[in-house]
Design an enzyme around this catalytic site. Sequence first.
Site, PDB file in Angstrom:
ATOM      1  N   LYS A 104       1.272  -1.313   0.240  1.00 55.56           N
ATOM      2  CA  LYS A 104      -0.041   0.280  -0.040  1.00 55.56           C
ATOM      3  C   LYS A 104       0.732   1.352  -0.202  1.00 55.56           C
ATOM      4  O   LYS A 104       1.350   1.754   1.019  1.00 55.56           O
ATOM      5  CB  LYS A 104      -0.827  -0.260   1.308  1.00 55.56           C
ATOM      6  CG  LYS A 104      -2.253   1.092   1.447  1.00 55.56           C
ATOM      7  CD  LYS A 104      -2.850   0.035   2.618  1.00 55.56           C
ATOM      8  CE  LYS A 104      -4.347   1.222   2.607  1.00 55.56           C
ATOM      9  NZ  LYS A 104      -5.073   0.880   3.785  1.00 55.56           N
TER      10      LYS A 104
HETATM   11  O1  G3P Z   1      -7.941   1.935   5.427  1.00 56.86           O
HETATM   12  C1  G3P Z   1      -8.122   2.895   5.087  1.00 56.86           C
HETATM   13  C2  G3P Z   1      -9.624   3.767   5.464  1.00 56.86           C
HETATM   14  O2  G3P Z   1     -10.247   2.909   5.401  1.00 56.86           O
HETATM   15  C3  G3P Z   1     -10.005   5.030   6.830  1.00 56.86           C
HETATM   16  O3  G3P Z   1     -10.964   4.235   7.274  1.00 56.86           O
HETATM   17  O4  G3P Z   1     -12.378   5.370   8.845  1.00 56.86           O
HETATM   18  O5  G3P Z   1     -10.405   6.211   9.178  1.00 56.86           O
HETATM   19  O6  G3P Z   1     -11.529   7.698   7.633  1.00 56.86           O
HETATM   20  P1  G3P Z   1     -11.210   6.077   8.079  1.00 56.86           P
END
Ligand code: G3P
Length: 219
Positions: free
Chosen positions: A87
């Site tokens: 990633k």
């Molecule tokens: O993996 C990245 C992503 O899904 C982060 O989610 O909820 O922290 O914006 P969030």
Amino acid sequence: MKFFIDTANLAQIKEAAELGILDGCTTNPSLMAKEGITGDKNVWNHYKKICEIVDGDVSAEVISTDYKGMIEEGKKLAKLHKNIVVKVPMIKDGIRAIKYFTDNGIKTNCTLVFSPGQAILAAKAGATYLSPFVGRLDDINLDGMELIHQIRHIYDNYQFETQILAASVRSSLHIVKCAEAGADVVTCPLSSIMGLFTHPLTDKGLAQFLADHAKANQK
Ligand code: G3P
């Protein structure tokens, strides 16, 4: 549509895998930190543990932000297990690194994507997956789902093979909307996957079936 789980929590990953519908897992440095996993060796061991549970692609994020560092780190991550996808953040050196990994047979997930222009760059570099962050756009009063629609349209125009991996998904409704928009993959917390099961008419109908069966079969 593929289902990935967006966590580094092994118990939740196991629970999702046991459903038999899990296609992969995504993590990020924040999710690792949340589980208290620190230090390169522990982080790498944790990735291996996830790969032993998940029969599919597992995203492991580089910490380096320069080209050389990302290449070195990405190669080490890719060697951990055949399921590892490297990633890489959507920055200039990240795009160069994705091109390198693509040319060298290493799968990539381009992360922190917030615009259609960024999606074009990642596809041109040959990223395996692209992670547009739906919820974080909603957080600043922009339409996260509209971005998924825009990228789907652009990728279809040019038959780009990069898979749209909708990330920062926060609810079961987000999952359904991503499916409508044509995301190839949705990565989400376990709670959002479990929420898809819920419907009051299912619960009511099942209770009625069981009650009728019991009544008809009582002696
Ligand atoms: O993996 C990245 C992503 O899904 C982060 O989610 O909820 O922290 O914006 P969030």
